[in-house]
Design a protein around this motif. Sequence first.
Motif, PDB file in Angstrom:
ATOM      1  N   ILE A 170       0.844  -1.191   0.000  1.00 23.85           N
ATOM      2  CA  ILE A 170       0.000   0.000   0.000  1.00 23.85           C
ATOM      3  C   ILE A 170       0.884   1.247   0.000  1.00 23.85           C
ATOM      4  O   ILE A 170       2.090   1.179   0.259  1.00 23.85           O
ATOM      5  N   TYR A 172       2.008   4.585   1.712  1.00 27.76           N
ATOM      6  CA  TYR A 172       2.065   5.250   3.016  1.00 27.76           C
ATOM      7  C   TYR A 172       2.422   6.715   2.772  1.00 27.76           C
ATOM      8  O   TYR A 172       3.309   7.011   1.956  1.00 27.76           O
ATOM      9  N   TYR A 173       1.758   7.627   3.468  1.00 29.67           N
ATOM     10  CA  TYR A 173       2.094   9.037   3.278  1.00 29.67           C
ATOM     11  C   TYR A 173       2.010   9.803   4.599  1.00 29.67           C
ATOM     12  O   TYR A 173       1.303   9.412   5.534  1.00 29.67           O
ATOM     13  N   THR A 293       1.776  -4.374   3.749  1.00 30.58           N
ATOM     14  CA  THR A 293       0.824  -4.233   4.854  1.00 30.58           C
ATOM     15  C   THR A 293       1.377  -4.876   6.127  1.00 30.58           C
ATOM     16  O   THR A 293       0.997  -4.507   7.230  1.00 30.58           O
ATOM     17  N   LEU A 296       2.811  -2.329   8.477  1.00 30.94           N
ATOM     18  CA  LEU A 296       1.951  -1.218   8.888  1.00 30.94           C
ATOM     19  C   LEU A 296       2.073  -0.870  10.368  1.00 30.94           C
ATOM     20  O   LEU A 296       2.249   0.305  10.720  1.00 30.94           O
ATOM     21  N   VAL A 309       0.269   9.054  10.061  1.00 30.94           N
ATOM     22  CA  VAL A 309       0.476   8.228   8.872  1.00 30.94           C
ATOM     23  C   VAL A 309      -0.856   8.014   8.156  1.00 30.94           C
ATOM     24  O   VAL A 309      -1.845   7.593   8.766  1.00 30.94           O
ATOM     25  N   THR A 311      -2.727   6.145   4.668  1.00 28.96           N
ATOM     26  CA  THR A 311      -2.512   5.019   3.765  1.00 28.96           C
ATOM     27  C   THR A 311      -3.466   5.112   2.580  1.00 28.96           C
ATOM     28  O   THR A 311      -4.587   5.591   2.705  1.00 28.96           O
ATOM     29  N   GLN A 390      -5.590   2.538   9.772  1.00 28.98           N
ATOM     30  CA  GLN A 390      -4.943   2.450   8.450  1.00 28.98           C
ATOM     31  C   GLN A 390      -5.078   1.051   7.848  1.00 28.98           C
ATOM     32  O   GLN A 390      -4.966   0.869   6.627  1.00 28.98           O
ATOM     33  N   THR A 393      -7.527   0.316   4.882  1.00 31.25           N
ATOM     34  CA  THR A 393      -7.093   0.522   3.497  1.00 31.25           C
ATOM     35  C   THR A 393      -6.658  -0.795   2.876  1.00 31.25           C
ATOM     36  O   THR A 393      -7.033  -1.131   1.749  1.00 31.25           O
ATOM     37  N   ALA A 394      -5.852  -1.550   3.620  1.00 34.00           N
ATOM     38  CA  ALA A 394      -5.331  -2.820   3.115  1.00 34.00           C
ATOM     39  C   ALA A 394      -6.456  -3.823   2.881  1.00 34.00           C
ATOM     40  O   ALA A 394      -6.480  -4.524   1.864  1.00 34.00           O
TER      41      ALA A 394
END
Length: 459
Positions: A170, A172-173, A293, A296, A309, A311, A390, A393-394
């Motif tokens: 995924i 990550y930002y 993931t 994470l 973080v 995602t 997060q 998202t995965a």
Amino acid sequence: MKSFKLKSVVTLCMAVMMVLLAACGNTANPPAADSGNKDAPAPTAAANKGPVKVVWWHSMSGELGKAIDKLVSDYNASQKNVVVEAVFQGTYDESLNKMKASMDSKSGPALIQVFEIGSRFMIDSKAITPMQKFIDQEKYDLSPLEENILNYYKIDGKLNAMPFNTSNPILYYNKDMFKAAGLDPEKPPATYEEVAKAAKALTKDGKTGAAFAIYGWFMEQFFANQGADLLNNGNGRSGLATESLVNSDAGVKTLAWWKQMVDDKTASNLGRKTDDTKKAFLAGQVAMTLDSTGSLRGIVDGAQGKFQVGTGFLPKPGDAKDGGVIVGGASLYILNNRSDEEQKAAWDFIKFLAEPKQQAYWHVNTGYFPITKKAYDEQTVKDNLVKYPQLKTAVDQLHSTKANTATQGAVMGVFPEARQLTEGAIEEVLNGKKQPKEALDAAAKEISGKLGTYNKTVK
């Protein structure tokens, strides 16, 4: 005369007692089940004068190894007929090489964990009993398991291995950097074009917009996300792959996008190790990165107190076809050079691992996906999603993946070598030594040559 009659009666009684005792002895100790009887019931401790021992080779160290030990301990305590012994064998490559060395003897395990790119070799080795055999024998219901995870390990609709530790990549930002750059921190970039635009806005004050490790797995995922096969013959699923397609439009487009960001200095080239990009991300030096993931929890915990973080799904070109992600990680294989009793005992353990309670424990303590859908109903998993939102998202990315040969993933017997060649091509391009098409053409040619050599050994 009376003495003679008395002796005769005593002798007769003793003979009757001996017959009865012999009959009782036969009832208590029935003949051992014929090991050639494939439909024989699962072994019992009584039938084997003790529990059946299953040796399991795995490649999980550190905290992951502790989680495995807990699962094994729980299984051994849950029944008396089977004892599983988990043995760490080093990396996936090391474990597989040890298995190859043990194939002509019976010094190997009954059960082994093999990384996903070893799937074709395991099938071609003829060393396994396909999981489908046990599934068919007892009509085991696969519907509670995640279809998009099972799909990777199926060839011709048959399951060869049982998924165990499963992950996907995924985006990550850094939400704080997004805010500072005037970007919406709740809207991660979804396409190559959006990533490139965001990276430009984020590159300032000595910090870079992105950094992606030169990792062949990422290129494989970029192909799947575009609905593009990496190999011919249905990604090696309708027949042995004979040609690499890494130099197709999907590969060239991906590498050109990646190189342009590096050339624009909006993305950093930090080499092949995901640990290096992860460290740069956690240090606030780069705003976006790609990772598994399975990383994470470590990433979110590592950023605690520094930044938030975010995602997002793995990016893809704006005009990409339907696709999604391929599962990474590893699965469990039962080896066929062990006794029927050991194989059935290994299957019993595998079923235990697939239950919601065990999958919930594994997921919460490792970050890997549960392979069982009902694991998400377990309270520990619900609590974990609150702590690590997060993760959603995965899960959403896995569930939104469209099933096709691209997202099932490529299978080939030379996967480790092919991945290294792909990484070499990416490296040449990012370092300015070759253009994307040129580098990928050379890699495709070499991979195709290795496929040809491998296929001869299989035939």
